[in-house]
Design a protein around this motif. Structure first.
Motif, PDB file in Angstrom:
ATOM      1  N   PRO A 502       0.808  -1.222   0.000  1.00 35.39           N
ATOM      2  CA  PRO A 502       0.000   0.000   0.000  1.00 35.39           C
ATOM      3  C   PRO A 502       0.843   1.274   0.000  1.00 35.39           C
ATOM      4  CG  PRO A 502      -0.863  -1.573   1.579  1.00 35.39           C
ATOM      5  CD  PRO A 502       0.452  -2.120   1.116  1.00 35.39           C
ATOM      6  N   VAL A 503       0.323   2.272  -0.705  1.00 36.23           N
ATOM      7  CA  VAL A 503       0.938   3.593  -0.759  1.00 36.23           C
ATOM      8  C   VAL A 503      -0.030   4.588  -0.118  1.00 36.23           C
ATOM      9  CG1 VAL A 503       1.804   5.440  -2.254  1.00 36.23           C
ATOM     10  CG2 VAL A 503       2.222   3.035  -2.861  1.00 36.23           C
ATOM     11  N   PHE A 504       0.486   5.388   0.814  1.00 39.02           N
ATOM     12  CA  PHE A 504      -0.327   6.353   1.541  1.00 39.02           C
ATOM     13  C   PHE A 504       0.142   7.770   1.216  1.00 39.02           C
ATOM     14  CE2 PHE A 504       0.143   2.483   4.100  1.00 39.02           C
ATOM     15  CZ  PHE A 504      -1.191   2.098   4.219  1.00 39.02           C
ATOM     16  N   PHE A 536       8.463  10.627  12.117  1.00 39.52           N
ATOM     17  CA  PHE A 536       9.046   9.435  11.506  1.00 39.52           C
ATOM     18  C   PHE A 536      10.251   9.813  10.666  1.00 39.52           C
ATOM     19  CE2 PHE A 536       4.491   8.545  11.930  1.00 39.52           C
ATOM     20  CZ  PHE A 536       4.526   7.339  12.629  1.00 39.52           C
ATOM     21  N   GLN A 537      11.153   8.839  10.541  1.00 32.48           N
ATOM     22  CA  GLN A 537      12.246   9.005   9.597  1.00 32.48           C
ATOM     23  C   GLN A 537      11.736   8.624   8.208  1.00 32.48           C
ATOM     24  OE1 GLN A 537      15.908   6.331   9.275  1.00 32.48           O
ATOM     25  NE2 GLN A 537      16.754   8.126  10.298  1.00 32.48           N
ATOM     26  N   ALA A 538      12.077   9.456   7.229  1.00 32.08           N
ATOM     27  CA  ALA A 538      11.684   9.193   5.839  1.00 32.08           C
ATOM     28  C   ALA A 538      12.938   9.032   5.003  1.00 32.08           C
ATOM     29  CB  ALA A 538      10.838  10.340   5.296  1.00 32.08           C
ATOM     30  N   ILE A 539      12.878   8.126   4.050  1.00 27.40           N
ATOM     31  CA  ILE A 539      13.994   7.921   3.143  1.00 27.40           C
ATOM     32  C   ILE A 539      13.470   7.977   1.716  1.00 27.40           C
ATOM     33  CG2 ILE A 539      13.788   5.388   3.242  1.00 27.40           C
ATOM     34  CD1 ILE A 539      16.900   5.348   3.016  1.00 27.40           C
ATOM     35  N   GLY A 540      14.193   8.692   0.866  1.00 30.62           N
ATOM     36  CA  GLY A 540      13.797   8.835  -0.530  1.00 30.62           C
ATOM     37  C   GLY A 540      14.907   8.350  -1.444  1.00 30.62           C
ATOM     38  N   LEU A 557       4.800  20.158   3.322  1.00 30.74           N
ATOM     39  CA  LEU A 557       4.918  19.227   2.213  1.00 30.74           C
ATOM     40  C   LEU A 557       3.727  18.279   2.212  1.00 30.74           C
ATOM     41  CD1 LEU A 557       8.613  18.099   2.829  1.00 30.74           C
ATOM     42  CD2 LEU A 557       7.872  19.853   1.185  1.00 30.74           C
ATOM     43  N   SER A 558       3.424  17.749   1.044  1.00 37.95           N
ATOM     44  CA  SER A 558       2.580  16.562   0.941  1.00 37.95           C
ATOM     45  C   SER A 558       3.494  15.434   0.493  1.00 37.95           C
ATOM     46  CB  SER A 558       1.470  16.764  -0.098  1.00 37.95           C
ATOM     47  OG  SER A 558       0.587  17.777   0.310  1.00 37.95           O
ATOM     48  N   ILE A 559       3.389  14.289   1.133  1.00 40.16           N
ATOM     49  CA  ILE A 559       4.243  13.166   0.767  1.00 40.16           C
ATOM     50  C   ILE A 559       3.392  11.933   0.499  1.00 40.16           C
ATOM     51  CG2 ILE A 559       6.263  14.001   2.034  1.00 40.16           C
ATOM     52  CD1 ILE A 559       5.579  12.004   4.268  1.00 40.16           C
ATOM     53  N   CYS A 560       3.837  11.093  -0.434  1.00 38.60           N
ATOM     54  CA  CYS A 560       3.251   9.761  -0.572  1.00 38.60           C
ATOM     55  C   CYS A 560       4.366   8.757  -0.336  1.00 38.60           C
ATOM     56  CB  CYS A 560       2.541   9.566  -1.897  1.00 38.60           C
ATOM     57  SG  CYS A 560       3.564   9.677  -3.364  1.00 38.60           S
ATOM     58  N   TYR A 561       4.018   7.637   0.274  1.00 36.21           N
ATOM     59  CA  TYR A 561       5.050   6.766   0.826  1.00 36.21           C
ATOM     60  C   TYR A 561       4.492   5.370   1.112  1.00 36.21           C
ATOM     61  CZ  TYR A 561       2.448   8.169   4.958  1.00 36.21           C
ATOM     62  OH  TYR A 561       1.429   8.420   5.852  1.00 36.21           O
ATOM     63  N   GLN A 562       5.409   4.441   1.288  1.00 35.90           N
ATOM     64  CA  GLN A 562       5.092   3.125   1.835  1.00 35.90           C
ATOM     65  C   GLN A 562       5.668   3.040   3.236  1.00 35.90           C
ATOM     66  OE1 GLN A 562       6.939   0.827  -1.304  1.00 35.90           O
ATOM     67  NE2 GLN A 562       4.980   0.429  -2.304  1.00 35.90           N
ATOM     68  N   VAL A 572      14.246  -1.772  16.019  1.00 30.10           N
ATOM     69  CA  VAL A 572      13.260  -1.771  14.945  1.00 30.10           C
ATOM     70  C   VAL A 572      12.392  -0.524  15.075  1.00 30.10           C
ATOM     71  CG1 VAL A 572      11.379  -3.020  13.833  1.00 30.10           C
ATOM     72  CG2 VAL A 572      13.209  -4.299  14.962  1.00 30.10           C
ATOM     73  N   SER A 573      12.325   0.250  14.004  1.00 31.59           N
ATOM     74  CA  SER A 573      11.496   1.458  14.011  1.00 31.59           C
ATOM     75  C   SER A 573      10.706   1.536  12.717  1.00 31.59           C
ATOM     76  CB  SER A 573      12.369   2.707  14.173  1.00 31.59           C
ATOM     77  OG  SER A 573      13.285   2.815  13.097  1.00 31.59           O
ATOM     78  N   ILE A 574       9.722   2.404  12.714  1.00 32.20           N
ATOM     79  CA  ILE A 574       8.901   2.599  11.521  1.00 32.20           C
ATOM     80  C   ILE A 574       9.589   3.615  10.608  1.00 32.20           C
ATOM     81  CG2 ILE A 574       6.683   3.417  10.653  1.00 32.20           C
ATOM     82  CD1 ILE A 574       5.453   2.502  13.314  1.00 32.20           C
ATOM     83  N   GLN A 575       9.644   3.298   9.334  1.00 36.50           N
ATOM     84  CA  GLN A 575      10.286   4.173   8.349  1.00 36.50           C
ATOM     85  C   GLN A 575       9.340   4.398   7.179  1.00 36.50           C
ATOM     86  OE1 GLN A 575      14.706   4.041   7.047  1.00 36.50           O
ATOM     87  NE2 GLN A 575      13.671   2.669   5.639  1.00 36.50           N
ATOM     88  N   LEU A 576       9.293   5.633   6.698  1.00 37.79           N
ATOM     89  CA  LEU A 576       8.481   5.962   5.535  1.00 37.79           C
ATOM     90  C   LEU A 576       9.379   5.949   4.302  1.00 37.79           C
ATOM     91  CD1 LEU A 576       6.466   9.007   6.962  1.00 37.79           C
ATOM     92  CD2 LEU A 576       6.074   6.549   7.314  1.00 37.79           C
ATOM     93  N   VAL A 577       9.068   5.107   3.344  1.00 45.82           N
ATOM     94  CA  VAL A 577       9.830   5.048   2.097  1.00 45.82           C
ATOM     95  C   VAL A 577       9.092   5.906   1.076  1.00 45.82           C
ATOM     96  CG1 VAL A 577      10.760   3.567   0.291  1.00 45.82           C
ATOM     97  CG2 VAL A 577      10.659   2.739   2.661  1.00 45.82           C
ATOM     98  N   LEU A 578       9.675   7.056   0.773  1.00 43.89           N
ATOM     99  CA  LEU A 578       8.995   8.055  -0.046  1.00 43.89           C
ATOM    100  C   LEU A 578       8.860   7.610  -1.497  1.00 43.89           C
ATOM    101  CD1 LEU A 578      10.769  11.231   1.349  1.00 43.89           C
ATOM    102  CD2 LEU A 578       8.466  10.422   1.911  1.00 43.89           C
TER     103      LEU A 578
END
Length: 601
Positions: A502-504, A536-540, A557-562, A572-578
């Motif tokens: 899913p992509v949010f 959250f940490q985000a990685i692009g 910003l608006s971001i879409c991510y997994q 273990v942490s939650i990461q947003l993959v942009l």
């Protein structure tokens, strides 16, 4: 592009039912409804695939004939040749079938055609080699459905064929002892999207059932089946989902030495010159391997053997039965992969330069490029690379002996196989799938093929197919993302075609830390949403050139991510993959700098 949030009464009712019965958030329930899950029992099957959900292999057309002929060969102690294509699906098929049959039948060997000397599929050279060496039965895996002439020649030489294929048949079916292909129009098998390795597995499943062999002896080979499913980019639905689920479990719990060695070498540390440090290789992470690991780490290395040298090396690795031998074979194949990457990069640059230099090509609806010097082993990869820059159906051609060979790739929604089929009068042979195909033609037909393919594509393709879109499952606030949400999200895997991760999208997001650039191409930074308690940490990946100098702390910003789990130093942490970023321009709110990062509970 955002998927519409279900609003029809039946869909709303399904979301309410799932929310109540599964005790999940409406957001997770909506994701399930989007995937065709509307009740508790469907959810149970979706979240808990079972081996018992596999279909009866005898429902496949010709399965009874295949088992009769294979059993007869075993009883008569005939020599059986296992014949497979040189890509990942073909080599895993051969390793699966040969590896299992070797425990039952001693008179066995395998054959992989040479990509450059013999080309794709069953070859005359392979048939004659089998006849000259006393083989009376060939089991062809991931190929053969269009090999009318070669199968007929084999029959004349006293060699029978059992064909296990998953490509689209032509108008004529080969005159073989049995032809297993769920895409046959006269085959009522309920699941049509098996890989070649998957069809081979069904043949072995039927063999076990017919001969009273415990199926538990076959299941350890599912690690090979899941590699084929991931690498052949087939839908991970239905039976493929069951095979992938148990294949990943097998891979993570007790993978065969060859696959274990490939993962190890893929994660290996390198010295300053880029060479692998073989005496202190990184061990696999405690993170569970998933489909992406197979697509990006295992599959390309298996493929590299056939692209650069010979695919027999990949089969040899997959059949290795001790770690020392497997490690040595994996290092050799990794070297082939490094060389493949060099060919890939140079050819891609040449191909893009050809498009840039030609106004007609730049404005076309398709890409067809030919250069006799290009390495045949990388033209499929180059076609995919070209689509990243020019988003349209693409065919890359090169000289192969006295013919021209090509690989085609497509964009979502466009059937490149059907487009190539429309050009059949200009081709010597062709085959493939909706999104990938191969073809052979005479050199004098290249120009005519380019023109006709462009005409066919222009007449069929819709304008929206020519623009890459990110399909967003739903908007999501950061407050909804917690440990339970992520755990349930993970259970929706294995992810892949027709069950994509899913992509949010989230609005009103602000930086709350420095922007880091990694390897001059990747981005990493912390973000928080206005009025949310979480950050959250985000990685692009590959986003640094476009965004590194455009992100500011006081601009929303608006971001879409997994959403993924990040495993680092035992934490273990939650990461947003942009997937994408969009700048917006409302007045920024006041943010509390004491907000804490969210972790997986």
């Amino acid at each position: 592009m955002t998927k519409p949030f279900p609003d029809a009464p039946a869909q709303r009712a399904a979301i309410e039912t799932l929310t109540h019965e599964l005790k999940v958030s409406p957001f997770l329930a909506s994701l399930l409804v989007q995937r065709g899950v509307s009740g508790y029992e469907e959810a149970r099957v979706f979240f808990r695939p079972e081996i018992g959900h596999l279909h009866d292999p005898f429902a496949m057309r010709d399965m009874d004939r295949a088992i009769t002929r294979l059993t007869m060969a075993m009883v008569r102690q005939e020599k059986i040749l296992v014949y497979g294509d040189y890509d990942v699906d073909g080599t895993t098929s051969v390793a699966l079938f040969y590896g299992f049959m070797k425990t039952l039948h001693p008179h066995l060997d395998y054959y992989i055609p040479d990509r450059y000397a013999e080309g794709y599929g069953i070859s005359q050279a392979g048939v004659r080699w089998a006849a000259d060496n006393g083989f009376t039965l060939i089991v062809a895996l991931d190929c053969g459905i269009k090999s009318i002439d070669c199968v007929a020649e084999a029959k004349a030489l006293g060699v029978d064929f059992i064909i296990c294929d998953h490509h689209r048949p032509g108008t004529e079916i080969p005159d073989a002892a049995a032809v297993l292909d769920p895409k046959r129009v006269d085959c009522a098998y309920p699941y049509k999207e098996l890989t070649g390795c998957g069809v081979g597995f069904k043949l072995l499943q039927a063999l076990c059932i017919f001969n009273g062999i415990p199926l538990e002896q076959l299941y350890p080979f599912l690690d090979l089946v899941v590699v084929s499913i991931a690498s052949d980019i087939v839908p991970i639905t239905g039976e493929n989902r069951v095979l992938a689920y148990y294949g990943l479990r097998c891979l993570n719990e007790q993978a065969r030495p060859g696959l274990r060695a490939l993962i190890k070498v893929a994660n290996a540390k390198k010295d300053e010159s880029g060479n692998l440090i073989t005496d202190s290789r990184a061990t696999p992470s405690t993170r569970q391997l998933d489909i992406n690991d197979l697509v990006f780490k295992v599959g390309p290395r298996i493929n590299a053997a056939g692209r650069i040298k010979h695919a027999k090396e990949a089969v040899r690795l997959l059949l290795a039965d001790d770690d020392t031998e497997a490690d040595r074979f994996a290092l050799e194949i990794n070297t082939h992969n490094v060389n493949r990457q060099k060919f890939d990069s140079g050819t891609t640059q040449q191909a893009l330069a050809m498009i840039e230099a030609d106004e007609w090509l730049k404005n076309a609806k398709s890409t067809v490029l030919f250069d006799a010097s290009w390495h045949k082993g990388v033209i499929g990869i180059v076609a995919s690379r070209c689509i990243e820059h020019y988003y349209r159906p693409t065919v890359i051609l090169t000289q192969s002996n006295e013919k021209v060979a090509g690989s085609a790739r497509s964009v979502p929604g466009f059937d490149v196989y059907e487009a190539i089929e429309e050009c059949a009068d200009l081709l010597e042979q062709f085959g493939g799938h909706t999104f990938a195909a191969g073809l052979t033609l005479k050199p004098e037909n290249v120009s005519a093929f380019r023109q006709k393919f462009e005409t066919v594509v222009s007449g069929r393709i819709q304008e929206e197919m020519l623009t890459p879109l990110i399909e967003i499952d739903m908007p999501l606030d950061f407050d909804q993302i917690d440990g339970k949400f992520v755990r349930i999200l993970k259970q929706m895997g294995p992810f892949g075609p027709h069950n994509l991760q899913p992509v949010f999208c989230t609005e009103q997001v602000y930086l709350c830390g420095p922007v880091q650039t990694m390897q001059q191409k990747h981005l990493k930074f912390w973000v928080r949403q206005a009025n949310s308690a979480y950050k959250f940490q985000a990685i692009g990946f590959n986003m640094a050139p476009q965004w590194a100098d455009r992100l500011y702390h006081d601009e929303p910003l608006s971001i879409c991510y997994q959403i993924e789990e990040n495993h680092f130093n035992g934490q273990v942490s939650i990461q947003l993959v942009l997937k994408d970023i969009r700048c917006v321009d409302p007045t920024p709110p006041t943010l509390d700098s004491t907000q804490q990062p969210n972790a997986v509970a």
